[in-house]
Write a protein that holds these residues in place. Structure first.
Motif, mmCIF file in Angstrom:
data_model
loop_
_atom_site.group_PDB
_atom_site.id
_atom_site.type_symbol
_atom_site.label_atom_id
_atom_site.label_comp_id
_atom_site.label_asym_id
_atom_site.label_seq_id
_atom_site.Cartn_x
_atom_site.Cartn_y
_atom_site.Cartn_z
ATOM 1 N N ASP A 53 13.827 38.894 -32.681
ATOM 2 C CA ASP A 53 14.133 38.539 -31.300
ATOM 3 C C ASP A 53 12.904 37.921 -30.630
ATOM 4 O OD1 ASP A 53 15.543 38.265 -28.983
ATOM 5 O OD2 ASP A 53 15.202 40.325 -28.302
ATOM 6 N N TYR A 54 12.517 36.723 -31.085
ATOM 7 C CA TYR A 54 11.334 36.063 -30.529
ATOM 8 C C TYR A 54 11.733 34.741 -29.881
ATOM 9 C CZ TYR A 54 11.529 33.298 -34.857
ATOM 10 O OH TYR A 54 11.937 32.489 -35.888
ATOM 11 N N ASP A 55 10.792 34.168 -29.135
ATOM 12 C CA ASP A 55 11.048 32.955 -28.368
ATOM 13 C C ASP A 55 10.735 31.718 -29.209
ATOM 14 O OD1 ASP A 55 10.892 30.791 -26.427
ATOM 15 O OD2 ASP A 55 10.985 32.387 -24.923
ATOM 16 N N LEU A 56 11.685 30.771 -29.252
ATOM 17 C CA LEU A 56 11.484 29.522 -29.983
ATOM 18 C C LEU A 56 10.840 28.445 -29.122
ATOM 19 C CD1 LEU A 56 14.911 29.197 -31.841
ATOM 20 C CD2 LEU A 56 12.770 30.075 -32.762
ATOM 21 N N GLY A 57 10.708 28.729 -27.866
ATOM 22 C CA GLY A 57 10.233 27.719 -26.929
ATOM 23 C C GLY A 57 11.355 27.249 -26.034
ATOM 24 N N HIS A 58 11.003 26.731 -24.863
ATOM 25 C CA HIS A 58 11.984 26.237 -23.890
ATOM 26 C C HIS A 58 12.932 27.351 -23.444
ATOM 27 C CE1 HIS A 58 10.651 22.167 -24.866
ATOM 28 N NE2 HIS A 58 10.796 22.468 -26.144
ATOM 29 N N GLY A 59 12.451 28.595 -23.533
ATOM 30 C CA GLY A 59 13.248 29.729 -23.090
ATOM 31 C C GLY A 59 14.377 30.113 -24.017
ATOM 32 N N VAL A 60 14.344 29.646 -25.255
ATOM 33 C CA VAL A 60 15.406 29.924 -26.230
ATOM 34 C C VAL A 60 14.929 30.971 -27.235
ATOM 35 C CG1 VAL A 60 16.904 28.964 -28.014
ATOM 36 C CG2 VAL A 60 16.316 27.599 -26.008
ATOM 37 N N LYS A 61 15.706 32.026 -27.394
ATOM 38 C CA LYS A 61 15.366 33.063 -28.362
ATOM 39 C C LYS A 61 15.994 32.758 -29.720
ATOM 40 C CE LYS A 61 14.611 36.944 -25.195
ATOM 41 N NZ LYS A 61 14.964 38.344 -24.886
ATOM 42 N N PHE A 62 15.434 33.384 -30.752
ATOM 43 C CA PHE A 62 15.941 33.153 -32.105
ATOM 44 C C PHE A 62 17.408 33.547 -32.227
ATOM 45 C CE2 PHE A 62 16.877 34.639 -36.420
ATOM 46 C CZ PHE A 62 16.595 33.485 -37.129
ATOM 47 N N THR A 63 17.835 34.591 -31.496
ATOM 48 C CA THR A 63 19.232 35.027 -31.589
ATOM 49 C C THR A 63 20.188 33.923 -31.148
ATOM 50 O OG1 THR A 63 18.878 36.096 -29.436
ATOM 51 C CG2 THR A 63 18.869 37.516 -31.386
ATOM 52 N N GLN A 64 19.758 33.095 -30.190
ATOM 53 C CA GLN A 64 20.589 31.972 -29.752
ATOM 54 C C GLN A 64 20.729 30.957 -30.888
ATOM 55 O OE1 GLN A 64 21.897 31.904 -26.548
ATOM 56 N NE2 GLN A 64 23.057 30.054 -27.001
ATOM 57 N N TYR A 65 19.635 30.722 -31.605
ATOM 58 C CA TYR A 65 19.639 29.823 -32.759
ATOM 59 C C TYR A 65 20.453 30.432 -33.903
ATOM 60 C CZ TYR A 65 17.759 26.890 -36.541
ATOM 61 O OH TYR A 65 17.627 26.027 -37.599
ATOM 62 N N PHE A 66 20.268 31.727 -34.118
ATOM 63 C CA PHE A 66 20.904 32.400 -35.246
ATOM 64 C C PHE A 66 22.416 32.491 -35.071
ATOM 65 C CE2 PHE A 66 21.834 36.437 -37.671
ATOM 66 C CZ PHE A 66 21.689 35.869 -38.923
ATOM 67 N N MET A 67 22.883 32.491 -33.815
ATOM 68 C CA MET A 67 24.323 32.580 -33.588
ATOM 69 C C MET A 67 25.053 31.435 -34.284
ATOM 70 S SD MET A 67 27.002 34.008 -32.430
ATOM 71 C CE MET A 67 26.304 35.324 -31.430
ATOM 72 N N ALA A 68 24.511 30.218 -34.191
ATOM 73 C CA ALA A 68 25.132 29.069 -34.857
ATOM 74 C C ALA A 68 25.150 29.269 -36.364
ATOM 75 C CB ALA A 68 24.379 27.785 -34.499
ATOM 76 N N GLY A 69 24.032 29.744 -36.917
ATOM 77 C CA GLY A 69 23.940 29.926 -38.359
ATOM 78 C C GLY A 69 24.847 31.006 -38.887
ATOM 79 N N VAL A 70 24.919 32.140 -38.172
ATOM 80 C CA VAL A 70 25.720 33.256 -38.686
ATOM 81 C C VAL A 70 27.211 32.938 -38.573
ATOM 82 C CG1 VAL A 70 25.986 34.620 -36.561
ATOM 83 C CG2 VAL A 70 25.814 35.776 -38.771
ATOM 84 N N ILE A 71 27.620 32.152 -37.563
ATOM 85 C CA ILE A 71 29.024 31.732 -37.490
ATOM 86 C C ILE A 71 29.347 30.799 -38.654
ATOM 87 C CG2 ILE A 71 30.675 30.335 -36.188
ATOM 88 C CD1 ILE A 71 29.527 31.488 -33.637
ATOM 89 N N ALA A 72 28.438 29.865 -38.938
ATOM 90 C CA ALA A 72 28.653 28.957 -40.074
ATOM 91 C C ALA A 72 28.729 29.739 -41.382
ATOM 92 C CB ALA A 72 27.524 27.927 -40.138
ATOM 93 N N ALA A 73 27.827 30.709 -41.555
ATOM 94 C CA ALA A 73 27.848 31.536 -42.765
ATOM 95 C C ALA A 73 29.126 32.363 -42.843
ATOM 96 C CB ALA A 73 26.623 32.446 -42.799
ATOM 97 N N GLY A 74 29.594 32.856 -41.687
ATOM 98 C CA GLY A 74 30.832 33.627 -41.664
ATOM 99 C C GLY A 74 32.029 32.789 -42.053
ATOM 100 N N ILE A 75 32.059 31.535 -41.584
ATOM 101 C CA ILE A 75 33.147 30.631 -41.960
ATOM 102 C C ILE A 75 33.110 30.355 -43.461
ATOM 103 C CG2 ILE A 75 34.032 28.274 -41.700
ATOM 104 C CD1 ILE A 75 33.077 28.383 -38.791
ATOM 105 N N LEU A 76 31.903 30.173 -43.999
ATOM 106 C CA LEU A 76 31.767 29.968 -45.442
ATOM 107 C C LEU A 76 32.321 31.160 -46.211
ATOM 108 C CD1 LEU A 76 30.313 27.974 -47.571
ATOM 109 C CD2 LEU A 76 28.548 29.741 -47.613
ATOM 110 N N GLY A 77 32.015 32.365 -45.735
ATOM 111 C CA GLY A 77 32.494 33.567 -46.410
ATOM 112 C C GLY A 77 33.994 33.739 -46.299
ATOM 113 N N ALA A 78 34.555 33.440 -45.118
ATOM 114 C CA ALA A 78 35.991 33.618 -44.902
ATOM 115 C C ALA A 78 36.819 32.568 -45.617
ATOM 116 C CB ALA A 78 36.299 33.575 -43.401
ATOM 117 N N SER A 79 36.210 31.443 -45.929
ATOM 118 C CA SER A 79 36.950 30.355 -46.565
ATOM 119 C C SER A 79 36.560 30.193 -48.029
ATOM 120 C CB SER A 79 36.731 29.049 -45.801
ATOM 121 O OG SER A 79 35.351 28.786 -45.614
ATOM 122 N N LEU A 80 35.403 29.609 -48.297
ATOM 123 C CA LEU A 80 35.023 29.296 -49.675
ATOM 124 C C LEU A 80 34.928 30.552 -50.547
ATOM 125 C CD1 LEU A 80 32.456 26.636 -50.770
ATOM 126 C CD2 LEU A 80 32.600 28.806 -51.976
#
Length: 271
Positions: A53-80
């Motif tokens: 839970d650290y800051d990436l800059g511009h007031g954006v935390k890693f969790t905000q970045y990770f949300m996109a990645g974990v949704i993509a990974a979840g879609i990969l798991g649910a489909s492929l």
């Protein structure tokens, strides 16, 4: 004198609806599938969100970045992953051969699988978004961001579902399916900007990741969860949404072609 009544066969729509119900019941009755497909991404979000839970800059935390990645990974798991493993198991235990021998239109089988992936994917996304908002103050997409979110997840899910059906034919049997598919999926997640910043991935691995849909799906989702200023951190210096749509669309075409060419209703060497 007995009256004879003609029995009318159910319509294709009714058969597809029934098959979809069967697929959903079978999925949610298998605890291992539910835990791995639905709970694993949730656990990843909770763990990575708490530890990184650290800051990436511009007031954006890693969790905000990770949300996109974990949704993509979840879609990969649910489909492929889900499709490749479950279809390989059904082929190995004779389920597919039995279904192919029934009057059921073969298209109903694939419709049932698609509906299963759709329902599981929507449930997974909803759970991840709720946890992200409640526990990590993740900002949700706004305005046209939801439209981008919709088409990226739809194209990504379609491409990965078709690839999952095709990959199921590469597995020797149901027992080896998980061992065959899971390591490849994890490798793609590590190099596609899911667990780490994509800009931190070595350039040659970025090139490898760009050959597969997960990287583009994660990039498209980052565009709706992150401010535009962070687009400069992408390899091309922008979100490249046009290219995201093109690549995911091409993978849908490739996946469909592979399905048509490789799909089998029974294991190799069986009659």
């Amino acid at each position: 004198m007995t009256a004879t009544r003609e029995r009318t066969l159910p319509s294709v729509v009714e058969v597809c609806r029934t098959r979809a119900g069967v697929e959903l019941k079978e999925f949610f009755r298998q605890r291992e599938s539910v835990v791995f497909t639905l709970m694993f991404p949730v656990i990843l979000l909770l763990v990575f969100g708490a530890v990184l839970d650290y800051d990436l800059g511009h007031g954006v935390k890693f969790t905000q970045y990770f949300m996109a990645g974990v949704i993509a990974a979840g879609i990969l798991g649910a489909s492929l992953q889900n499709m490749a493993i479950s279809i390989a198991a059904e082929r190995s235990d004779g389920t597919l051969k039995s279904l192919a021998g029934t009057p059921m239109p073969r298209s109903a089988f694939f419709v049932g699988k698609i509906v299963q992936v759709l329902v599981v994917t929507l449930a997974l996304i909803a759970i991840l978004l709720v946890i992200g908002v409640l526990f990590y103050d993740v900002d949700l997409p706004s305005g046209t961001g939801w439209l981008t979110f919709a088409w990226v997840t739809t194209l990504g899910s379609a491409a990965c579902t078709l690839l999952g059906v095709a990959v199921s034919s590469l597995c020797r049997n149901g027992r080896s399916a998980s061992a065959t598919v899971t390591p490849v999926a994890l490798f793609l997640q590590f190099i596609s900007g899911v667990f780490f910043l994509f800009s931190d991935v070595p350039a040659w691995l970025q090139t490898v990741a760009a050959l597969f849909p997960l990287k583009w799906m994660a990039q498209g989702l980052r565009s709706v969860f992150l401010p535009d200023v962070l687009a400069a951190e992408e390899p091309a210096g922008s979100w490249e949404l046009g290219r995201v749509a093109l690549v995911l669309g091409l993978w849908c075409v490739v996946g469909l072609a592979l399905c048509v060419r490789t799909f089998r209703w029974q294991d190799r060497g069986t009659d």
